[in-house]
Design a protein around this motif. Structure first.
Motif, PDB file in Angstrom:
ATOM      1  N   SER A   1       0.920  -1.383  -0.017  1.00 28.52           N
ATOM      2  CA  SER A   1      -0.125   0.073   0.084  1.00 28.52           C
ATOM      3  C   SER A   1       0.890   1.275   0.102  1.00 28.52           C
ATOM      4  O   SER A   1       1.983   1.427   0.777  1.00 28.52           O
ATOM      5  CB  SER A   1      -0.843  -0.151   1.186  1.00 28.52           C
ATOM      6  OG  SER A   1      -1.269   1.346   1.599  1.00 28.52           O
TER       7      SER A   1
ATOM      8  N   LYS B   1       0.039   3.826   1.456  1.00 25.57           N
ATOM      9  CA  LYS B   1       0.168   4.600   2.673  1.00 25.57           C
ATOM     10  C   LYS B   1       0.863   3.843   3.732  1.00 25.57           C
ATOM     11  O   LYS B   1       1.379   4.282   4.605  1.00 25.57           O
ATOM     12  CB  LYS B   1      -1.432   4.454   3.146  1.00 25.57           C
ATOM     13  CG  LYS B   1      -2.562   5.258   2.497  1.00 25.57           C
ATOM     14  CD  LYS B   1      -3.625   5.083   2.923  1.00 25.57           C
ATOM     15  CE  LYS B   1      -4.830   6.218   2.448  1.00 25.57           C
ATOM     16  NZ  LYS B   1      -6.080   5.927   2.744  1.00 25.57           N
TER      17      LYS B   1
ATOM     18  N   ASN C   1      -1.339   1.196   8.827  1.00 30.10           N
ATOM     19  CA  ASN C   1      -1.730   2.036   7.587  1.00 30.10           C
ATOM     20  C   ASN C   1      -2.171   1.408   6.533  1.00 30.10           C
ATOM     21  O   ASN C   1      -3.045   1.692   5.617  1.00 30.10           O
ATOM     22  CB  ASN C   1      -0.543   2.961   7.229  1.00 30.10           C
ATOM     23  CG  ASN C   1      -0.608   4.221   8.219  1.00 30.10           C
ATOM     24  OD1 ASN C   1      -1.137   4.925   8.152  1.00 30.10           O
ATOM     25  ND2 ASN C   1       0.422   4.006   9.015  1.00 30.10           N
ATOM     26  N   THR C   2      -1.717  -0.105   6.245  1.00 34.19           N
ATOM     27  CA  THR C   2      -2.205  -0.940   5.228  1.00 34.19           C
ATOM     28  C   THR C   2      -3.944  -1.214   5.471  1.00 34.19           C
ATOM     29  O   THR C   2      -4.867  -1.248   4.604  1.00 34.19           O
ATOM     30  CB  THR C   2      -1.689  -1.977   5.069  1.00 34.19           C
ATOM     31  OG1 THR C   2      -0.123  -2.019   4.716  1.00 34.19           O
ATOM     32  CG2 THR C   2      -2.174  -3.223   4.133  1.00 34.19           C
TER      33      THR C   2
ATOM     34  N   LYS D   1      -5.875   0.697   6.989  1.00 31.12           N
ATOM     35  CA  LYS D   1      -6.571   1.844   6.714  1.00 31.12           C
ATOM     36  C   LYS D   1      -6.720   2.270   5.142  1.00 31.12           C
ATOM     37  O   LYS D   1      -7.600   2.880   4.867  1.00 31.12           O
ATOM     38  CB  LYS D   1      -5.777   3.094   7.320  1.00 31.12           C
ATOM     39  CG  LYS D   1      -5.754   3.045   8.833  1.00 31.12           C
ATOM     40  CD  LYS D   1      -5.030   4.156   9.429  1.00 31.12           C
ATOM     41  CE  LYS D   1      -5.075   4.154  10.965  1.00 31.12           C
ATOM     42  NZ  LYS D   1      -4.155   5.470  11.499  1.00 31.12           N
ATOM     43  N   ASP D   2      -5.987   1.313   4.422  1.00 33.45           N
ATOM     44  CA  ASP D   2      -5.993   1.722   3.084  1.00 33.45           C
ATOM     45  C   ASP D   2      -6.923   0.670   2.258  1.00 33.45           C
ATOM     46  O   ASP D   2      -6.531  -0.085   1.794  1.00 33.45           O
ATOM     47  CB  ASP D   2      -4.675   1.512   2.090  1.00 33.45           C
ATOM     48  CG  ASP D   2      -4.559   2.368   1.050  1.00 33.45           C
ATOM     49  OD1 ASP D   2      -5.747   2.410   0.229  1.00 33.45           O
ATOM     50  OD2 ASP D   2      -3.414   2.332   0.391  1.00 33.45           O
TER      51      ASP D   2
ATOM     52  N   GLU E   1      -8.954   1.061  -0.184  1.00 28.07           N
ATOM     53  CA  GLU E   1      -9.031   1.047  -1.789  1.00 28.07           C
ATOM     54  C   GLU E   1      -8.141   0.053  -2.162  1.00 28.07           C
ATOM     55  O   GLU E   1      -8.142  -0.582  -3.149  1.00 28.07           O
ATOM     56  CB  GLU E   1      -8.831   2.185  -2.092  1.00 28.07           C
ATOM     57  CG  GLU E   1      -8.837   2.400  -3.762  1.00 28.07           C
ATOM     58  CD  GLU E   1      -8.760   3.853  -4.223  1.00 28.07           C
ATOM     59  OE1 GLU E   1      -8.316   4.118  -5.429  1.00 28.07           O
ATOM     60  OE2 GLU E   1      -8.896   4.967  -3.393  1.00 28.07           O
ATOM     61  N   TYR E   2      -6.877   0.133  -1.616  1.00 29.00           N
ATOM     62  CA  TYR E   2      -5.872  -0.620  -1.738  1.00 29.00           C
ATOM     63  C   TYR E   2      -5.965  -2.227  -1.802  1.00 29.00           C
ATOM     64  O   TYR E   2      -5.850  -3.064  -2.508  1.00 29.00           O
ATOM     65  CB  TYR E   2      -4.358  -0.397  -1.026  1.00 29.00           C
ATOM     66  CG  TYR E   2      -3.270  -1.724  -1.252  1.00 29.00           C
ATOM     67  CD1 TYR E   2      -2.358  -1.461  -2.115  1.00 29.00           C
ATOM     68  CD2 TYR E   2      -3.402  -2.403   0.054  1.00 29.00           C
ATOM     69  CE1 TYR E   2      -1.533  -2.610  -2.044  1.00 29.00           C
ATOM     70  CE2 TYR E   2      -2.481  -3.265  -0.018  1.00 29.00           C
ATOM     71  CZ  TYR E   2      -1.642  -3.408  -1.074  1.00 29.00           C
ATOM     72  OH  TYR E   2      -0.652  -4.709  -1.362  1.00 29.00           O
TER      73      TYR E   2
END
Length: 366
Positions: free
Chosen positions: A46, A48, A263-264, A266-267, A269-270
Motif C-alpha cells: 500500500s 500509505k 496504515n495498510t 486503513k487503505d 481502496e488498496y
C-alpha cells in the motif's frame, strides 16, 4: 555440542526460491524474473504503508510498542471481531503458530495435518516434542477427506490444522465440516488457517463466538502486500488470546512493521483493488493453463493453483529447472508430503507477467 534429539532428526523447511537466487544461479536480470513460487502480492505494498515507513524511519532507535493496542483495534474492525479476540505476531503467521505450540503443546502430544497441506505446522510443533499424525486430502475429488480426520484422532490429539483455502490445493473446507469437527471434539484445538481468505471471499471468523476450541490464523503477507514485513495475527475466544499473550515475545513487531500494518488496514481502496486484481489474475491463469495439453490444473479459491504435470514427460524438478533458466520461478511441490514428483504450484502475477509465463511455459513444454 550435540543438538536436541528432535533437532538432530529434523529436516530443514524448504522455502520457495528467491529472485536473487535465480538471478545469480542463471545469470539473469532480477527485474526480468517472473516470480510465481511464493504466493505474494505482485502489485507491491500500500502507498500509505510506504509513506508511514518513511515517517517512522527516524524512530528506529526506540523500542516498538509492546501492547500493539492501536493495531489490535484496527485488526478487530477489519475482521469484525472484538479486540479481546485478536493477537498479533511478527514473523508472519509463523510466530502465531509457534506461540500456539508454546502455549498448548506438551511433549508427547499429537496434532493432525491432512496431506498435502502447509508443512510449517509440522516443522514448528515437532520442535516442542509433538508428534504429527496425517489425515488426507482427496486429490481426485479436490476436497478434504473428513473421515480421515476422525480416524486420526486419539486421546493424545491436541490440535487439528485445517488450512482453508488449503495450501497447495486451493481448496475450501465447508463450514459445516468445521463445525462438526469442533463440536464433536471440544478438548481439541481446531486451528483454521485463513492466510488466503480474502481471495476466497469466505471466512469462518464467526465460529470463534460459538466455539472456545477454534483458532483462526491470518497473515498480512498475501493480499495485504507485507510479506517482507512479517506480520501475522490470530482470532479466537478471549481465554485463548490471554494465554497466548503471556507467552508471546514482547517486541515481536518492529516500529516499521507496526506502522506499515496499521496504515495498510486503513487503505481500504488498496485492499479491495488487490483482491480484485488477484482474482482476475487467478482466473486468467486457470483458463489459459486448462487449454494446454498434458496439464491438469486444480480450480482454486486462493492466489495460487496446483498443477499435475505427469503427462508432460517432465518431473516437477525438471520443469521447474527449465522454467528457471528462462527467468520463471514456480514451486516444485516434491517436498510436500502427500504429493509425488509430478506437481508444481504457481501463484498470481500481474496480467503482463501472466501472459509472458504462459508463453514461456508453452515453449518449454513444446
Amino acid at each position: 555440542m550435540k543438538a536436541r534429539k528432535i533437532v538432530d532428526e529434523m529436516d530443514s523447511y524448504v522455502p520457495g526460491k528467491s529472485q536473487d537466487e535465480i538471478a545469480q544461479d542463471f545469470n539473469l536480470n532480477k527485474e526480468d524474473i517472473i516470480k510465481l513460487g511464493s504466493n505474494e502480492n505482485p502489485w507491491g505494498p500500500s502507498p500509505k504503508a510506504m509513506e508511514a515507513i518513511k515517517r517512522e524511519i527516524n524512530s528506529i532507535n526506540r523500542y516498538p510498542e509492546s501492547q500493539l493496542g492501536e493495531l489490535v483495534l484496527q485488526i478487530a474492525e477489519y475482521s469484525g471481531v472484538d479486540d479481546s479476540q485478536v493477537i498479533v505476531g511478527g514473523d508472519g503467521a509463523d510466530e502465531i503458530i509457534d506461540v500456539l505450540a508454546k502455549t498448548f503443546i506438551d511433549a508427547g502430544d499429537e496434532f493432525i495435518v491432512p496431506l498435502p497441506s502447509y508443512m510449517y505446522y509440522e516443522y514448528l510443533l515437532m520442535q516442542y516434542g509433538a508428534k504429527p499424525v496425517y489425515a488426507r486430502w482427496d486429490l481426485e475429488k479436490n476436497e478434504l477427506n473428513v473421515n480421515s480426520i476422525y480416524d486420526a484422532i486419539t486421546d493424545k490429539t491436541k490440535m487439528i490444522f485445517l488450512c482453508s483455502p488449503n495450501n497447495p490445493t486451493g481448496t475450501l473446507i465447508d463450514k459445516e465440516v468445521l463445525v462438526d469437527i469442533a463440536s464433536k471434539n471440544p478438548e481439541i484445538l481446531i486451528v483454521i488457517d485463513e492466510a488466503y481468505f480474502e481471495y476466497s471471499e469466505v471466512t469462518n471468523k464467526d465460529l470463534i463466538n460459538d466455539f472456545n476450541n477454534i483458532f483462526i490464523i491470518r497473515t498480512m503477507s498475501k493480499v495485504l502486500g507485507l510479506a517482507g514485513m512479517r506480520i501475522g495475527y490470530g482470532l479466537a475466544c478471549p481465554e485463548i488470546i490471554e494465554y497466548m499473550r503471556r507467552i508471546k515475545p514482547v517486541f515481536s513487531l518492529t516500529r516499521l512493521s507496526f506502522a506499515a500494518a496499521l496504515n495498510t488496514f486503513k487503505d481500504t481502496e488498496y485492499i479491495e483493488e488487490s483482491i480484485k486484481k488477484g482474482i482476475e489474475s487467478r482466473q486468467y491463469l486457470y483458463d489459459e493453463i486448462s487449454k494446454i495439453d498434458g496439464l491438469y490444473v486444480f480450480p482454486s479459491k486462493s492466489n495460487f493453483m496446483l498443477i499435475d504435470i505427469r503427462d508432460t514427460g517432465f518431473t516437477a524438478g525438471q520443469l521447474a529447472l527449465e522454467l528457471m533458466k528462462k527467468g520463471v520461478i514456480v514451486r516444485d511441490c516434491t517436498s510436500f508430503k502427500g504429493l509425488d514428483e509430478y506437481w508444481i504450484r504457481i501463484s498470481i502475477c500481474t496480467l503482463e507477467e501472466d501472459k509472458r509465463f504462459i508463453e514461456i511455459l508453452k515453449e518449454v513444454l513444446a
